[in-house]
Design a protein around this motif. Sequence first.
Motif, mmCIF file in Angstrom:
data_model
loop_
_atom_site.group_PDB
_atom_site.id
_atom_site.type_symbol
_atom_site.label_atom_id
_atom_site.label_comp_id
_atom_site.label_asym_id
_atom_site.label_seq_id
_atom_site.Cartn_x
_atom_site.Cartn_y
_atom_site.Cartn_z
ATOM 1 N N UNK A 1 39.041 52.464 54.003
ATOM 2 C CA UNK A 1 40.253 51.556 54.347
ATOM 3 C C UNK A 1 39.843 50.193 55.122
ATOM 4 N N UNK A 2 38.962 50.430 56.061
ATOM 5 C CA UNK A 2 38.454 49.122 56.683
ATOM 6 C C UNK A 2 37.417 48.600 55.804
ATOM 7 N N UNK A 3 36.475 49.137 55.127
ATOM 8 C CA UNK A 3 35.612 48.412 54.085
ATOM 9 C C UNK A 3 36.510 47.580 52.937
ATOM 10 N N UNK A 4 37.649 48.044 52.383
ATOM 11 C CA UNK A 4 38.283 47.422 51.504
ATOM 12 C C UNK A 4 39.116 46.436 51.998
ATOM 13 N N UNK A 5 39.564 46.546 53.117
ATOM 14 C CA UNK A 5 40.349 45.559 53.902
ATOM 15 C C UNK A 5 39.249 44.331 54.207
ATOM 16 N N UNK A 6 38.025 44.583 54.494
ATOM 17 C CA UNK A 6 37.148 43.491 54.913
ATOM 18 C C UNK A 6 36.560 42.758 53.179
ATOM 19 N N UNK A 7 36.629 43.750 52.325
ATOM 20 C CA UNK A 7 36.430 43.056 50.749
ATOM 21 C C UNK A 7 37.558 42.159 50.614
ATOM 22 N N UNK A 8 38.607 42.399 50.999
ATOM 23 C CA UNK A 8 39.857 41.160 50.846
ATOM 24 C C UNK A 8 39.593 39.984 51.609
ATOM 25 N N UNK B 1 33.218 45.458 34.445
ATOM 26 C CA UNK B 1 31.724 45.492 34.911
ATOM 27 C C UNK B 1 31.376 44.418 36.205
ATOM 28 N N UNK B 2 31.844 43.065 35.998
ATOM 29 C CA UNK B 2 31.404 41.902 36.980
ATOM 30 C C UNK B 2 32.160 42.567 38.238
ATOM 31 N N UNK B 3 33.436 42.970 38.184
ATOM 32 C CA UNK B 3 34.247 43.418 39.302
ATOM 33 C C UNK B 3 33.709 44.730 40.070
ATOM 34 N N UNK B 4 33.123 45.632 39.286
ATOM 35 C CA UNK B 4 32.742 46.781 39.679
ATOM 36 C C UNK B 4 31.300 46.341 40.486
ATOM 37 N N UNK B 5 30.543 45.628 39.726
ATOM 38 C CA UNK B 5 29.111 45.259 40.264
ATOM 39 C C UNK B 5 29.542 44.678 41.663
ATOM 40 N N UNK B 6 30.323 43.514 41.807
ATOM 41 C CA UNK B 6 30.715 42.768 43.033
ATOM 42 C C UNK B 6 30.993 43.489 44.092
ATOM 43 N N UNK B 7 32.033 44.542 43.643
ATOM 44 C CA UNK B 7 32.667 45.665 44.624
ATOM 45 C C UNK B 7 31.746 46.620 45.296
ATOM 46 N N UNK C 1 36.687 41.877 42.188
ATOM 47 C CA UNK C 1 36.271 43.186 43.304
ATOM 48 C C UNK C 1 37.417 43.080 44.192
ATOM 49 N N UNK C 2 38.108 41.975 44.599
ATOM 50 C CA UNK C 2 39.118 41.802 45.506
ATOM 51 C C UNK C 2 40.494 42.556 44.824
ATOM 52 N N UNK C 3 40.753 42.192 43.678
ATOM 53 C CA UNK C 3 41.840 42.714 43.008
ATOM 54 C C UNK C 3 41.969 44.093 42.835
ATOM 55 N N UNK C 4 40.466 44.811 42.491
ATOM 56 C CA UNK C 4 40.384 46.323 42.667
ATOM 57 C C UNK C 4 40.799 46.921 43.943
ATOM 58 N N UNK C 5 40.095 46.183 44.872
ATOM 59 C CA UNK C 5 40.326 46.706 46.469
ATOM 60 C C UNK C 5 41.847 46.682 46.790
#
Length: 154
Positions: free
Chosen positions: A104-111, A53-59, A135-139
């Motif tokens: 793809x762009x959004x997840x790259x920016x998450x990293x 959940x903390x990762x889901x929430x942040x993502x 969040x970054x691990x999931x992305x």
Amino acid sequence: MTQKLNVESFNLDHTKVKAPYVRLAGVNKGINGDEIYKYDVRFTQPNKEHMEMPAIHSLEHLMAEISRNYSDKIVDISPMGCQTGYYLSVINHDNYEEILELLEKVLEDVLKATEVPACNEVQCGWAASHSLEGAQDNARRMLEKRSEWPNVFS
């Protein structure tokens, strides 16, 4: 499953899908002709794994904020209660390939993010439950399988 239910995802055989994937889950037409396209953005394999959940929430915070840098067609990005993905809803935008590129762009920016937006008690309803690293691990895991996103079924 004999009875068709009102919720589209409840009629999806979750034993036949192969995550990660991005699937058009439905189109709703408004009375003025606008169309809402709802995508099932599945990060993990249903009933085999889930995101914390903390990762889901942040993502969710990160994708909601970042996605709007790339498109004014975003209606909502919301996490699934089963903790395996998100629903992405867009208005009047039916180009599947562009949705994949946007994600793809959004997840790259998450990293590249150094903090979770609106991660405080004023702007968030459960500010104590966040994990930028999660969040970054999931992305990262989702991006590693980018070529598989269009393939919903194994």
